[in-house]
Design a protein around this motif. Structure first.
Motif, PDB file in Angstrom:
ATOM      1  N   LEU A   1      19.829 -24.801  17.489  1.00  0.00           N
ATOM      2  CA  LEU A   1      18.672 -24.714  16.603  1.00  0.00           C
ATOM      3  C   LEU A   1      17.424 -25.257  17.295  1.00  0.00           C
ATOM      4  CD1 LEU A   1      20.312 -25.782  13.234  1.00  0.00           C
ATOM      5  CD2 LEU A   1      19.489 -23.503  13.851  1.00  0.00           C
ATOM      6  N   GLY A   2      17.589 -26.303  18.096  1.00  0.00           N
ATOM      7  CA  GLY A   2      16.470 -26.835  18.861  1.00  0.00           C
ATOM      8  C   GLY A   2      15.899 -25.802  19.814  1.00  0.00           C
ATOM      9  N   GLU A   3      16.777 -25.024  20.472  1.00  0.00           N
ATOM     10  CA  GLU A   3      16.316 -23.959  21.367  1.00  0.00           C
ATOM     11  C   GLU A   3      15.554 -22.881  20.606  1.00  0.00           C
ATOM     12  OE1 GLU A   3      19.448 -22.294  23.703  1.00  0.00           O
ATOM     13  OE2 GLU A   3      19.893 -24.200  24.703  1.00  0.00           O
ATOM     14  N   VAL A   4      16.084 -22.507  19.435  1.00  0.00           N
ATOM     15  CA  VAL A   4      15.427 -21.482  18.621  1.00  0.00           C
ATOM     16  C   VAL A   4      14.041 -21.957  18.182  1.00  0.00           C
ATOM     17  CG1 VAL A   4      15.555 -20.228  16.420  1.00  0.00           C
ATOM     18  CG2 VAL A   4      17.592 -20.448  17.850  1.00  0.00           C
TER      19      VAL A   4
ATOM     20  N   ALA B   1      18.519 -22.932   5.633  1.00  0.00           N
ATOM     21  CA  ALA B   1      18.684 -21.572   6.138  1.00  0.00           C
ATOM     22  C   ALA B   1      19.838 -20.893   5.416  1.00  0.00           C
ATOM     23  CB  ALA B   1      18.953 -21.607   7.642  1.00  0.00           C
ATOM     24  N   ARG B   2      19.846 -19.580   5.495  1.00  0.00           N
ATOM     25  CA  ARG B   2      20.932 -18.823   4.870  1.00  0.00           C
ATOM     26  C   ARG B   2      22.230 -19.057   5.632  1.00  0.00           C
ATOM     27  NH1 ARG B   2      18.388 -12.902   4.278  1.00  0.00           N
ATOM     28  NH2 ARG B   2      19.340 -12.890   6.320  1.00  0.00           N
TER      29      ARG B   2
ATOM     30  N   GLU C   1      24.632 -17.032   6.391  1.00  0.00           N
ATOM     31  CA  GLU C   1      24.928 -16.001   7.399  1.00  0.00           C
ATOM     32  C   GLU C   1      24.165 -16.264   8.698  1.00  0.00           C
ATOM     33  OE1 GLU C   1      22.892 -14.030   4.315  1.00  0.00           O
ATOM     34  OE2 GLU C   1      24.376 -15.527   3.751  1.00  0.00           O
ATOM     35  N   ASP C   2      22.911 -16.701   8.564  1.00  0.00           N
ATOM     36  CA  ASP C   2      22.098 -16.988   9.753  1.00  0.00           C
ATOM     37  C   ASP C   2      22.672 -18.169  10.524  1.00  0.00           C
ATOM     38  OD1 ASP C   2      20.423 -14.930   8.957  1.00  0.00           O
ATOM     39  OD2 ASP C   2      18.956 -16.276   8.022  1.00  0.00           O
ATOM     40  N   LEU C   3      23.057 -19.212   9.801  1.00  0.00           N
ATOM     41  CA  LEU C   3      23.652 -20.377  10.458  1.00  0.00           C
ATOM     42  C   LEU C   3      24.983 -20.025  11.117  1.00  0.00           C
ATOM     43  CD1 LEU C   3      22.868 -23.211   7.905  1.00  0.00           C
ATOM     44  CD2 LEU C   3      21.824 -22.829  10.149  1.00  0.00           C
ATOM     45  N   ALA C   4      25.770 -19.157  10.472  1.00  0.00           N
ATOM     46  CA  ALA C   4      27.050 -18.744  11.057  1.00  0.00           C
ATOM     47  C   ALA C   4      26.817 -17.986  12.359  1.00  0.00           C
ATOM     48  CB  ALA C   4      27.827 -17.878  10.058  1.00  0.00           C
ATOM     49  N   THR C   5      25.819 -17.123  12.385  1.00  0.00           N
ATOM     50  CA  THR C   5      25.499 -16.369  13.604  1.00  0.00           C
ATOM     51  C   THR C   5      25.090 -17.318  14.727  1.00  0.00           C
ATOM     52  OG1 THR C   5      24.782 -14.452  12.319  1.00  0.00           O
ATOM     53  CG2 THR C   5      23.970 -14.607  14.583  1.00  0.00           C
ATOM     54  N   LEU C   6      24.201 -18.271  14.404  1.00  0.00           N
ATOM     55  CA  LEU C   6      23.747 -19.217  15.421  1.00  0.00           C
ATOM     56  C   LEU C   6      24.873 -20.165  15.845  1.00  0.00           C
ATOM     57  CD1 LEU C   6      20.168 -19.999  14.126  1.00  0.00           C
ATOM     58  CD2 LEU C   6      20.806 -18.636  16.117  1.00  0.00           C
ATOM     59  N   SER C   7      25.722 -20.533  14.917  1.00  0.00           N
ATOM     60  CA  SER C   7      26.850 -21.401  15.230  1.00  0.00           C
ATOM     61  C   SER C   7      27.805 -20.701  16.207  1.00  0.00           C
ATOM     62  CB  SER C   7      27.583 -21.787  13.949  1.00  0.00           C
ATOM     63  OG  SER C   7      28.656 -22.631  14.234  1.00  0.00           O
TER      64      SER C   7
END
Length: 78
Positions: free
Chosen positions: A33-36, A10-11, A13-19
């Motif tokens: 990530l499991g929830e998403v 994943a990008r 920025e996307d991982l930072a947002t989810l983190s």
């Protein structure tokens, strides 16, 4: 239900947002990530369920079916 580990590409920025969201919920990034993934899988399953359509007698069935056909969602480019 069994869980499986996998690698996600994943990008950043996307991982930072989810983190960030995971931290605010008190979850690990993996659990977030499991929830998403679970939410997206449920969305895909619900879209596959059969639906009933109604048609007017004065309308073409083929034309009505064509108009009700959902558009494909474009894949986000990296």
């Amino acid at each position: 239900m069994a869980e499986r580990r996998t690698t996600v590409v994943a990008r950043e920025e996307d991982l930072a947002t989810l983190s960030h969201e995971a931290r605010s919920r008190g979850l690990s990034l993996g659990r977030m990530l499991g929830e998403v993934v679970a939410e997206r899988a449920e969305e895909l399953r619900s879209n596959r369920r059969p639906s009933l359509a109604t048609f007017r007698a004065d309308a073409s069935i083929a034309k009505a079916a064509e108009q009700e056909k959902p558009e494909a969602r474009p894949f986000r480019s990296a």
